[in-house]
Scaffold this motif. Structure first.
Motif, mmCIF file in Angstrom:
data_model
loop_
_atom_site.group_PDB
_atom_site.id
_atom_site.type_symbol
_atom_site.label_atom_id
_atom_site.label_comp_id
_atom_site.label_asym_id
_atom_site.label_seq_id
_atom_site.Cartn_x
_atom_site.Cartn_y
_atom_site.Cartn_z
ATOM 1 N N ASP A 204 0.852 -1.181 0.000
ATOM 2 C CA ASP A 204 0.000 0.000 0.000
ATOM 3 C C ASP A 204 0.895 1.240 0.000
ATOM 4 O O ASP A 204 1.529 1.566 1.007
ATOM 5 N N MET A 205 0.931 1.924 -1.154
ATOM 6 C CA MET A 205 1.720 3.145 -1.295
ATOM 7 C C MET A 205 0.877 4.255 -1.911
ATOM 8 O O MET A 205 1.379 5.110 -2.636
ATOM 9 N N LEU A 214 4.886 0.824 -14.041
ATOM 10 C CA LEU A 214 4.570 -0.268 -13.129
ATOM 11 C C LEU A 214 5.378 -1.485 -13.553
ATOM 12 O O LEU A 214 5.068 -2.133 -14.544
ATOM 13 N N ARG A 215 6.413 -1.766 -12.819
ATOM 14 C CA ARG A 215 7.285 -2.886 -13.174
ATOM 15 C C ARG A 215 6.663 -4.208 -12.727
ATOM 16 O O ARG A 215 5.638 -4.238 -12.069
ATOM 17 N N SER A 216 7.339 -5.286 -13.087
ATOM 18 C CA SER A 216 6.870 -6.604 -12.659
ATOM 19 C C SER A 216 6.794 -6.665 -11.149
ATOM 20 O O SER A 216 7.703 -6.224 -10.444
ATOM 21 N N MET A 217 5.708 -7.221 -10.649
ATOM 22 C CA MET A 217 5.440 -7.275 -9.224
ATOM 23 C C MET A 217 5.536 -8.722 -8.746
ATOM 24 O O MET A 217 5.407 -9.665 -9.525
ATOM 25 N N TYR A 223 -2.899 -7.848 -2.197
ATOM 26 C CA TYR A 223 -3.454 -6.503 -2.026
ATOM 27 C C TYR A 223 -2.450 -5.511 -2.582
ATOM 28 O O TYR A 223 -1.289 -5.484 -2.163
ATOM 29 N N VAL A 224 -2.901 -4.656 -3.521
ATOM 30 C CA VAL A 224 -2.045 -3.620 -4.102
ATOM 31 C C VAL A 224 -2.820 -2.319 -4.171
ATOM 32 O O VAL A 224 -3.910 -2.265 -4.756
ATOM 33 N N SER A 225 -2.285 -1.257 -3.577
ATOM 34 C CA SER A 225 -2.862 0.072 -3.718
ATOM 35 C C SER A 225 -1.751 1.060 -4.030
ATOM 36 O O SER A 225 -0.850 1.269 -3.211
ATOM 37 N N LEU A 226 -1.832 1.657 -5.223
ATOM 38 C CA LEU A 226 -0.884 2.683 -5.662
ATOM 39 C C LEU A 226 -1.639 3.913 -6.149
ATOM 40 O O LEU A 226 -1.129 4.680 -6.961
ATOM 41 N N SER A 227 -2.833 4.112 -5.672
ATOM 42 C CA SER A 227 -3.692 5.196 -6.159
ATOM 43 C C SER A 227 -3.125 6.557 -5.771
ATOM 44 O O SER A 227 -2.342 6.697 -4.830
ATOM 45 N N GLU A 243 -2.937 -14.229 -7.508
ATOM 46 C CA GLU A 243 -3.393 -14.236 -6.120
ATOM 47 C C GLU A 243 -4.110 -12.958 -5.714
ATOM 48 O O GLU A 243 -4.658 -12.865 -4.612
ATOM 49 N N LEU A 244 -4.137 -11.954 -6.600
ATOM 50 C CA LEU A 244 -4.722 -10.657 -6.254
ATOM 51 C C LEU A 244 -6.203 -10.767 -5.909
ATOM 52 O O LEU A 244 -6.968 -11.420 -6.615
ATOM 53 N N VAL A 245 -6.606 -10.094 -4.831
ATOM 54 C CA VAL A 245 -8.019 -9.949 -4.505
ATOM 55 C C VAL A 245 -8.416 -8.473 -4.432
ATOM 56 O O VAL A 245 -9.602 -8.146 -4.461
#
Length: 415
Positions: A204-205, A214-217, A223-227, A243-245
């Protein structure tokens, strides 16, 4: 109300805090070095009026391990230090963090609850090789994230959110072998994302000043937040994140098509609004074994982009669906109408597109609880729809001028 996903870091921290293996208290005298460190820590912090955290810190006490609030010991050494009560009515602590924290050499968890603590994060914390949790949230910490944190090989959770930190993310930080939760939200962190990542679960950033692509993650991310950053480029780095939800990349400058892998019911929260994304919404998911229903609580927001083509039925069943302010054309698929009628979809925003028809059968009443907006398309919304469900930003015009619709729907009149 916070989403279940946004509570994950707190749950992880609490799980460590209440771990039975760390709750053992030895009633012999506390280590003298640790006692001196606690005295130094207290000398740089103070209770804000309305807080009484330090009222139990009596250095004449025969057993500080049992009587000091926020202090947990094992074999006479401090292993957990929680600064502040964390109660909702408590204003927290003020002052600064003492470098003497680094003298608590058996420390595994350091938690600072919300308050008005200022100044830098002591880089000396990197000397605490046993640290697994650092949570210093909702204060006024300044300066950069210490590069020395890259040596904390046992670190599991790092939460520095809601401060005033600047600088970039240390390159070695995201390569830590045990790091699973990284939360730097609502700071002023700048630069590009690191190139090397460990097996993170939660990133979360949001609300920073990040730039670049956005590079390879890491494939392990859930959980990913880059808003609310200034990132740009395609979303190719997300294609293999099975695996993202939860995904929030809203309010950036991302462009190009949305990877088909993101249209998957297992990814129940997709927030991509207010970018420059283009292309079409795919007609089906790439994973034939995935669940066929998005389910309760799901949300997909693709609004305020430049998506084109026919509206695919792939998102029918999403509970809250926002496709407004794009360039979608054609007839709204019946799957969406059925989903709204059954109450599965509770919010459906399609305004400000170029859609030509919403095939609602005569006498087919939609639930009063449905929030459906169709204004400013290439059609007159069906009679009987509750147009009050449209947000104020939709404007007051029900339909587009025919001249606009002829360009996108290849006809000269509004259906």
């Amino acid at each position: 109300m916070a989403s279940p996903h946004s509570l994950l870091p707190l749950v992880l921290v609490l799980l460590h805090i209440v771990s039975p293996s760390l709750q053992y208290h030895d009633h012999e005298k506390i280590n003298s070095v640790d006692l001196a460190a606690l005295a130094s820590i207290k000398s740089t912090l103070t209770d804000i009026p309305g807080t009484d955290f330090f009222s139990t810190w009596d250095f004449n006490s025969p057993d500080p391990c049992s009587t000091f609030s926020g202090v947990t010991c094992s074999f006479n050494r401090v292993t957990i230090l929680i600064l502040g009560t964390g109660l909702s009515g408590s204003p927290g602590l003020a002052g600064s963090l003492s470098p003497s924290i680094s003298n608590l050499t058996e420390l595994t968890q350091l938690v600072l609850f919300p308050g008005l603590v200022t100044g830098p994060i002591p880089p000396q914390l990197s000397q605490l090789s046993n640290l697994r949790v650092i949570s210093l949230t909702n204060n006024r910490l300044t300066g950069s994230i210490p590069t020395s944190f890259s040596s904390l090989n046992n670190l599991h959770t790092l939460d520095l959110s809601y401060n005033q930190l600047t600088g970039s993310v240390p390159a070695g930080l995201t390569a830590l072998p045990q790091l699973k939760v990284l939360i730097l939200a609502s700071n002023m962190v700048s630069g590009e994302l690191p190139r090397v990542w460990t097996q993170l679960l939660h990133l979360d950033m949001k609300k920073n000043k990040l730039t670049g692509p956005l590079r390879s993650m890491p494939l392990s991310l859930r959980y990913v937040s880059l808003s609310e950053n200034m990132m740009w480029g395609p979303l190719n780095g997300l294609q293999s994140l099975s695996e993202l939800v939860y995904l929030d990349l809203s309010m950036n400058q991302f462009s190009g098509p949305i990877p088909a892998s993101l249209f998957n019911p297992t990814l129940s929260s997709v927030l991509l609004q207010r970018n420059n994304l283009s292309g079409v919404i795919p007609s089906r998911t790439l994973d034939p074994t995935s669940s066929s229903s998005y389910g309760e609580g799901s949300i997909v927001d693709l609004s305020h982009n430049v998506l084109t083509g026919q509206l695919s039925p792939i998102l029918a069943g999403v509970e809250n669906l926002f496709l407004n302010n794009n360039r979608l054309i054609g007839i709204v698929p019946e799957e969406y109408i059925k989903s709204v009628y059954l109450g599965t979809t509770r919010t459906l925003y399609l305004q400000h597109n170029y859609l030509s028809r919403f095939p609602l059968e005569a006498g087919f009443a939609l639930p009063d609880t449905a929030s459906l907006c169709l204004s400013y398309n290439c059609m007159v919304p069906p009679i009987g729809l509750n147009l009050m469900a449209c947000p104020a930003s939709a404007g007051g015009r029900l339909s587009r001028p025919p001249s606009q619709c002829s360009v996108f729907n290849n006809h000269s009149s509004i259906d």
